[in-house]
Design an enzyme around this catalytic site. Structure first.
Site, PDB file in Angstrom:
ATOM      1  N   HIS A 311       0.856  -1.193   0.000  1.00 24.17           N
ATOM      2  CA  HIS A 311       0.000   0.000   0.000  1.00 24.17           C
ATOM      3  C   HIS A 311       0.883   1.230   0.000  1.00 24.17           C
ATOM      4  CE1 HIS A 311      -3.192   2.783   1.126  1.00 24.17           C
ATOM      5  NE2 HIS A 311      -4.013   1.849   0.690  1.00 24.17           N
ATOM      6  N   ASP A 369      -7.868  -5.636   0.365  1.00 19.27           N
ATOM      7  CA  ASP A 369      -8.347  -6.470  -0.730  1.00 19.27           C
ATOM      8  C   ASP A 369      -7.887  -7.921  -0.647  1.00 19.27           C
ATOM      9  OD1 ASP A 369      -9.864  -4.574  -2.041  1.00 19.27           O
ATOM     10  OD2 ASP A 369      -8.085  -3.664  -2.912  1.00 19.27           O
TER      11      ASP A 369
HETATM   12  N1  CMC Z   1       3.869  -7.509  -4.855  1.00 15.59           N
HETATM   13  C1  CMC Z   1       5.196  -7.492  -5.079  1.00 15.59           C
HETATM   14  N2  CMC Z   1       5.992  -6.422  -4.924  1.00 15.59           N
HETATM   15  C2  CMC Z   1       5.399  -5.293  -4.520  1.00 15.59           C
HETATM   16  C3  CMC Z   1       4.008  -5.228  -4.277  1.00 15.59           C
HETATM   17  C4  CMC Z   1       3.245  -6.396  -4.449  1.00 15.59           C
HETATM   18  N3  CMC Z   1       1.936  -6.397  -4.232  1.00 15.59           N
HETATM   19  N4  CMC Z   1       3.683  -3.971  -3.897  1.00 15.59           N
HETATM   20  C5  CMC Z   1       4.820  -3.271  -3.907  1.00 15.59           C
HETATM   21  N5  CMC Z   1       5.874  -4.076  -4.280  1.00 15.59           N
HETATM   22  C6  CMC Z   1       7.280  -3.696  -4.372  1.00 15.59           C
HETATM   23  C7  CMC Z   1       7.555  -2.800  -5.575  1.00 15.59           C
HETATM   24  O1  CMC Z   1       7.879  -3.570  -6.698  1.00 15.59           O
HETATM   25  C8  CMC Z   1       8.696  -1.964  -5.071  1.00 15.59           C
HETATM   26  O2  CMC Z   1       9.864  -2.771  -5.103  1.00 15.59           O
HETATM   27  P1  CMC Z   1      11.312  -2.091  -5.393  1.00 15.59           P
HETATM   28  O3  CMC Z   1      11.547  -1.145  -4.254  1.00 15.59           O
HETATM   29  O4  CMC Z   1      12.253  -3.232  -5.426  1.00 15.59           O
HETATM   30  O5  CMC Z   1      11.179  -1.402  -6.716  1.00 15.59           O
HETATM   31  C9  CMC Z   1       8.363  -1.730  -3.599  1.00 15.59           C
HETATM   32  O6  CMC Z   1       7.556  -2.873  -3.220  1.00 15.59           O
HETATM   33  C10 CMC Z   1       7.597  -0.457  -3.336  1.00 15.59           C
HETATM   34  O7  CMC Z   1       6.409  -0.483  -4.108  1.00 15.59           O
HETATM   35  P2  CMC Z   1       5.818   0.690  -4.957  1.00 15.59           P
HETATM   36  O8  CMC Z   1       5.236   0.132  -6.222  1.00 15.59           O
HETATM   37  O9  CMC Z   1       6.810   1.796  -5.076  1.00 15.59           O
HETATM   38  O10 CMC Z   1       4.642   1.165  -4.018  1.00 15.59           O
HETATM   39  P3  CMC Z   1       3.469   2.115  -4.407  1.00 15.59           P
HETATM   40  O11 CMC Z   1       3.132   2.869  -3.186  1.00 15.59           O
HETATM   41  O12 CMC Z   1       3.762   2.880  -5.639  1.00 15.59           O
HETATM   42  O13 CMC Z   1       2.293   1.072  -4.770  1.00 15.59           O
HETATM   43  C11 CMC Z   1       0.459  -0.368  -4.619  1.00 15.59           C
HETATM   44  C12 CMC Z   1       1.284   0.692  -3.911  1.00 15.59           C
HETATM   45  C13 CMC Z   1      -0.811  -0.627  -3.777  1.00 15.59           C
HETATM   46  C14 CMC Z   1       0.010   0.144  -5.994  1.00 15.59           C
HETATM   47  C15 CMC Z   1       1.277  -1.643  -4.766  1.00 15.59           C
HETATM   48  O14 CMC Z   1       1.675  -2.104  -3.497  1.00 15.59           O
HETATM   49  C16 CMC Z   1       0.517  -2.736  -5.512  1.00 15.59           C
HETATM   50  O15 CMC Z   1       0.494  -2.714  -6.747  1.00 15.59           O
HETATM   51  N6  CMC Z   1      -0.091  -3.724  -4.767  1.00 15.59           N
HETATM   52  C17 CMC Z   1      -0.879  -4.754  -5.403  1.00 15.59           C
HETATM   53  C18 CMC Z   1      -2.235  -4.198  -5.808  1.00 15.59           C
HETATM   54  C19 CMC Z   1      -3.133  -4.014  -4.610  1.00 15.59           C
HETATM   55  O16 CMC Z   1      -3.280  -4.883  -3.774  1.00 15.59           O
HETATM   56  N7  CMC Z   1      -3.795  -2.839  -4.551  1.00 15.59           N
HETATM   57  C20 CMC Z   1      -4.773  -2.536  -3.532  1.00 15.59           C
HETATM   58  C21 CMC Z   1      -4.398  -1.348  -2.707  1.00 15.59           C
HETATM   59  S1  CMC Z   1      -5.458  -1.207  -1.265  1.00 15.59           S
HETATM   60  C22 CMC Z   1      -7.022  -0.859  -1.885  1.00 15.59           C
HETATM   61  C23 CMC Z   1      -7.108   0.436  -2.563  1.00 15.59           C
HETATM   62  O17 CMC Z   1      -6.644   1.450  -2.042  1.00 15.59           O
HETATM   63  O18 CMC Z   1      -7.714   0.493  -3.632  1.00 15.59           O
END
Ligand code: CMC
Length: 435
Positions: A311, A369
């Site tokens: 998140h 989720d």
């Molecule tokens: N699985 C694997 N790796 C992950 C995941 C995941 N679900 N989420 C983040 N990472 C990794 C990402 O690749 C990055 O790694 P590195 O530092 O090596 O590049 C690190 O963790 C930081 O992630 P980020 O993408 O910079 O984080 P963000 O804040 O931009 O993204 C997120 C947040 C929710 C989009 C992401 O965690 C994600 O895509 N999660 C899966 C989708 C999900 O479950 N979404 C629901 C969110 S809660 C409900 C809502 O608000 O709608």
């Protein structure tokens, strides 16, 4: 707002700019950079708004490190335990919990608006039967504006109020109609003797040929799901609603834009994606295949994510995920599904991830989720409806935030700037002379 301090920026060849620092009631202070461009010619660069507070708000507070979520100061756990969804709607919209009389009046106002114009029902037949319900929601909710030209003056608080009631009341009807159209069953009119959530379940699962029996455990579980999803401060869809609304767009158009944004798999679409992910692992062999799946997630080239994990704000267990896990257990018990293989698989997958260095070092925890798909599926809700239910719950949050924005004297049209790194000026060569 009174400044509590200042921040000094040094730029160029030793020039400085002092900017005020403001404090909220809780949470990080902010540096007010509004004068930055005018005084220095510089923009800030913050793709994804990692460090940018786009507005001041009194509605929802999240402490992502501590795993805290509060609506109007009340912890989500207490609201989920003591309140029903419409009480929470009242709180989000008005800032205080209602007393018994206020609740009665509020519930009755919502109830009065549950039906949709008969012409609206005709919209549905323009869609393919297999259309994704979120595609239908984006279109039909946006189209509501065409039915209420008499109350679209956003500077009129009464117009804003009636639009809020209409949206909160009609979203369940519209979502249930999207489902009924998909499965080829007749639309069910709302039955206003029922409470909000029972009414929605009846419109989803009832048929005119039979009496629908409300299951109180399932209703309570769904009501709780709605509470958990009702608001989440300045997330992507809420920011979309605020941005759309900042131009003066009508509330139905704004909420429709929020629904469109919510549909994405990184946002509201994640519950559908998380359940599909669990199905896939199950098909490939279940718990025994978790190790292989997690290895794929950790391989950056695979493009596979652990859906329902991670998140932008929570760097700890999402408090909604804990409540959702509890609710899942309650529903599975009530339905006699104690050994549900998907729930077992999800818990095993969560355990493996929470002990794995990749997830630990990145502070990736289950989000709301991760379990919400399992519980909704157990309740008989089809996967494609999950995000619709999220959107009907979030509608109240979007409206509260939209209202707050409109009443904010500091509000301006949302207009971010950019770091342009495209081509510099060049001349067009006529087509005949281009090589
Ligand atoms: N699985 C694997 N790796 C992950 C995941 C995941 N679900 N989420 C983040 N990472 C990794 C990402 O690749 C990055 O790694 P590195 O530092 O090596 O590049 C690190 O963790 C930081 O992630 P980020 O993408 O910079 O984080 P963000 O804040 O931009 O993204 C997120 C947040 C929710 C989009 C992401 O965690 C994600 O895509 N999660 C899966 C989708 C999900 O479950 N979404 C629901 C969110 S809660 C409900 C809502 O608000 O709608």
């Amino acid at each position: 707002m009174e400044a509590k301090g200042k921040a000094t920026l040094t730029y160029g060849d030793g020039k400085t700019l002092e900017m005020p620092v403001y404090g909220g009631t809780i949470g990080p202070d902010v540096v007010d950079i509004r004068a930055l461009y005018g005084k220095t010619g510089l923009f800030t660069y913050d793709p994804g708004f990692l460090s940018t507070a786009s507005c001041g708000s009194k509605i929802t507070y999240i402490d992502g490190d501590a795993g805290v979520l509060m609506y109007r100061g009340y912890p989500i756990e207490q609201l989920a335990q003591h309140c029903d969804f419409l009480e929470v709607c009242y709180l989000l919209l008005k800032g205080e919990l209602p007393n018994a009389q206020q609740k009665k009046e509020f519930d009755s106002m919502v109830t009065k608006h549950t039906m949709v114009h008969e012409q609206l029902a005709r919209f549905y037949s323009g869609f393919r039967r297999d259309a994704h319900p979120m595609a239908v929601m984006v279109g039909v909710v946006g189209a509501l504006a065409a039915f209420y030209h008499d109350s679209l003056d956003i500077s009129n608080p009464e117009h804003r109020e009636v639009s809020a009631f209409r949206l909160i009341a009609k979203l369940p009807t519209i979502a249930a109609m999207a489902y009924k159209y998909n499965v080829g069953q007749p639309f069910m009119y709302p039955k206003n003797g029922l409470d909000y959530t029972s009414n929605f379940m009846r419109m989803m699962f009832g048929v005119p040929a039979e009496e629908y029996e409300v299951n109180p455990v399932l209703v309570r579980a769904l009501d709780r799901i709605l509470i958990l999803h009702a608001d989440h401060e300045q997330n992507a869809s809420t920011s979309t609603v605020r941005l759309a609304g900042s131009s003066g767009a009508n509330p139905f158009a704004c909420i429709s834009s929020g629904i469109a944004c919510l549909w994405g798999p990184a946002h509201g679409g994640a519950n559908e994606a998380a359940l599909n992910m669990l199905y896939d692992i199950q098909k490939q062999g279940g718990v025994a295949k978790i190790g292989e799946f997690v290895a794929k997630v950790k391989d950056k080239n695979s493009g596979v994510k652990l859906m329902g994990f991670g998140h932008r704000v929570y760097k700890n267990y999402d408090p909604r995920a804990k409540l959702m896990q509890e609710t899942t257990r309650e529903v599975l018990d009530a339905l006699g599904l104690h050994d549900d293989p998907l729930f077992k698989l999800a818990m095993a997958l969560e355990k493996v991830a929470l002990e794995d260095e990749y997830f630990v070092s990145r502070k990736l925890y289950p989000n709301v989720d991760f379990y919400s798909g399992i519980v909704q599926r157990a309740m008989g809700i089809p996967v494609s409806m999950f995000t619709c239910i999220f959107s009907l719950a979030r509608t109240v949050g979007w409206i509260a935030q939209w209202n707050e924005m409109i009443s904010d004297p500091e509000q301006k049209i949302g207009r971010p700037r950019q770091l342009y790194n495209g081509a510099t000026r060049r001349d067009v060569v006529p087509l005949a002379r281009r090589g």
